[in-house]
Design a protein around this motif. Structure first.
Motif, PDB file in Angstrom:
ATOM      1  N   THR A  67       0.905  -1.255   0.190  1.00  0.00           N
ATOM      2  CA  THR A  67       0.112   0.039  -0.033  1.00  0.00           C
ATOM      3  C   THR A  67       1.092   1.352  -0.028  1.00  0.00           C
ATOM      4  O   THR A  67       1.920   0.969   0.050  1.00  0.00           O
ATOM      5  CB  THR A  67      -0.878   0.089   1.195  1.00  0.00           C
ATOM      6  OG1 THR A  67       0.031   0.067   2.395  1.00  0.00           O
ATOM      7  CG2 THR A  67      -1.845  -1.218   1.183  1.00  0.00           C
ATOM      8  N   ASP A  68       0.267   2.359   0.015  1.00  0.00           N
ATOM      9  CA  ASP A  68       1.120   3.789   0.005  1.00  0.00           C
ATOM     10  C   ASP A  68       1.918   3.745   1.152  1.00  0.00           C
ATOM     11  O   ASP A  68       3.010   4.345   1.034  1.00  0.00           O
ATOM     12  CB  ASP A  68       0.081   4.993  -0.096  1.00  0.00           C
ATOM     13  CG  ASP A  68      -0.681   4.953  -1.609  1.00  0.00           C
ATOM     14  OD1 ASP A  68      -0.040   4.488  -2.362  1.00  0.00           O
ATOM     15  OD2 ASP A  68      -1.690   5.553  -1.574  1.00  0.00           O
ATOM     16  N   PHE A  69       1.432   3.402   2.488  1.00  0.00           N
ATOM     17  CA  PHE A  69       2.116   3.587   3.544  1.00  0.00           C
ATOM     18  C   PHE A  69       3.180   2.531   3.608  1.00  0.00           C
ATOM     19  O   PHE A  69       4.462   2.933   3.955  1.00  0.00           O
ATOM     20  CB  PHE A  69       1.031   3.361   4.955  1.00  0.00           C
ATOM     21  CG  PHE A  69       1.836   3.299   6.244  1.00  0.00           C
ATOM     22  CD1 PHE A  69       2.334   4.603   6.660  1.00  0.00           C
ATOM     23  CD2 PHE A  69       2.417   2.142   6.702  1.00  0.00           C
ATOM     24  CE1 PHE A  69       3.064   4.673   7.921  1.00  0.00           C
ATOM     25  CE2 PHE A  69       3.172   2.336   7.979  1.00  0.00           C
ATOM     26  CZ  PHE A  69       3.428   3.603   8.533  1.00  0.00           C
ATOM     27  N   GLN A  71       4.969   1.666   0.795  1.00  0.00           N
ATOM     28  CA  GLN A  71       5.891   2.058   0.161  1.00  0.00           C
ATOM     29  C   GLN A  71       6.728   3.359   0.745  1.00  0.00           C
ATOM     30  O   GLN A  71       7.887   3.420   0.581  1.00  0.00           O
ATOM     31  CB  GLN A  71       5.312   2.573  -1.376  1.00  0.00           C
ATOM     32  CG  GLN A  71       4.868   1.191  -2.108  1.00  0.00           C
ATOM     33  CD  GLN A  71       4.037   1.809  -3.209  1.00  0.00           C
ATOM     34  OE1 GLN A  71       3.954   2.760  -3.699  1.00  0.00           O
ATOM     35  NE2 GLN A  71       3.342   0.671  -4.005  1.00  0.00           N
ATOM     36  N   LEU A  72       5.861   4.217   1.247  1.00  0.00           N
ATOM     37  CA  LEU A  72       6.502   5.256   2.178  1.00  0.00           C
ATOM     38  C   LEU A  72       7.392   4.941   3.183  1.00  0.00           C
ATOM     39  O   LEU A  72       8.707   5.173   3.266  1.00  0.00           O
ATOM     40  CB  LEU A  72       5.453   6.170   2.682  1.00  0.00           C
ATOM     41  CG  LEU A  72       5.921   7.184   3.847  1.00  0.00           C
ATOM     42  CD1 LEU A  72       6.624   8.177   2.955  1.00  0.00           C
ATOM     43  CD2 LEU A  72       4.759   7.913   4.484  1.00  0.00           C
ATOM     44  N   ARG A  75      10.636   3.803   1.618  1.00  0.00           N
ATOM     45  CA  ARG A  75      11.745   4.804   1.055  1.00  0.00           C
ATOM     46  C   ARG A  75      12.229   5.490   2.245  1.00  0.00           C
ATOM     47  O   ARG A  75      13.503   5.826   1.802  1.00  0.00           O
ATOM     48  CB  ARG A  75      10.708   5.902   0.343  1.00  0.00           C
ATOM     49  CG  ARG A  75      10.323   5.511  -1.084  1.00  0.00           C
ATOM     50  CD  ARG A  75       9.645   6.826  -1.770  1.00  0.00           C
ATOM     51  NE  ARG A  75       8.787   7.458  -1.240  1.00  0.00           N
ATOM     52  CZ  ARG A  75       7.336   6.936  -1.200  1.00  0.00           C
ATOM     53  NH1 ARG A  75       6.974   6.041  -1.999  1.00  0.00           N
ATOM     54  NH2 ARG A  75       6.630   7.828  -0.481  1.00  0.00           N
ATOM     55  N   GLY A 127       2.829   9.435   7.745  1.00  0.00           N
ATOM     56  CA  GLY A 127       1.619   8.902   7.310  1.00  0.00           C
ATOM     57  C   GLY A 127       1.339   7.827   8.021  1.00  0.00           C
ATOM     58  O   GLY A 127       1.830   7.545   9.364  1.00  0.00           O
TER      59      GLY A 127
END
Length: 192
Positions: A67-69, A71-72, A75, A127
């Motif tokens: 999910t976006d979280f 992936q964040l 990174r 996030g």
């Protein structure tokens, strides 16, 4: 039932083995669970409303696309070393600190249906794994983190799990989660 504050403290003693270890990869097991893989250990962080927990696992379970979280978190945290684990106020909350400048931490609130996992830079939220479910605190990206509201003191309960706790936590929750998933699938099929 989620982990109690005393059970969380028991797990944090075991997680001392991760201090100084580098996060090699972050995986997403399901919508409510991240897995942080170091060289010799895999840390499970779950904010499932009925089974909030953190513990070490033996092997990587099946995973879903990130999910976006997730992936964040990849990174910002992959390649960083664990700098320590804290249990602020001895409550059902865990702060995982990482060696970085500015300071990065994962903050895990293990509070049942309001549980969440937040990525913080200094004390600013970058996030969260789940959307904000709190009506009393603004846990939104680019806002300062507001800690858990003080709760009434509770009588500490003895731990349900023998040492090492991770093995026993996984053995306790894995069958429950499989049953709940099966029940959810049956309900989705039989619902009009």
């Amino acid at each position: 039932m989620s982990l109690s504050a005393s059970e969380i403290a028991q797990v944090l003693e075991e997680l001392g083995c991760l201090e100084g270890a580098r996060v090699r990869r972050i995986h997403q097991q399901d919508r409510q669970t991240l897995l942080l893989r170091a060289r010799h250990h895999i840390l499970c962080l779950s904010v499932h409303p009925r089974a909030c927990r953190l513990h070490l696992v033996e092997a990587l379970p099946p995973r879903i696309p990130a999910t976006d979280f997730c992936q964040l978190s990849r990174r910002r945290l992959e390649g960083k070393r664990f700098a320590g684990f804290e249990q602020p106020g001895g409550d059902r909350c865990v702060r995982m600190r990482f060696e970085s400048t500015p300071a990065l931490s994962l903050l895990m609130e293990l509070t049942g249906r309001h549980a969440n996992l937040l990525l913080l830079e200094d004390e600013t939220i970058l996030g969260s794994l789940l959307s904000n479910r709190s009506h009393k605190r603004r846990l939104l990206p680019n806002h300062p983190y507001q800690g858990l509201l003080p709760s009434a003191p509770v009588q500490p309960r003895p731990s349900r799990f023998a040492d090492p706790p991770s093995v026993h936590i996984a053995a306790h929750y894995d069958p429950l989660l499989q049953t709940w998933r099966r029940d959810e699938l049956l309900q989705s099929v039989t619902r009009p």
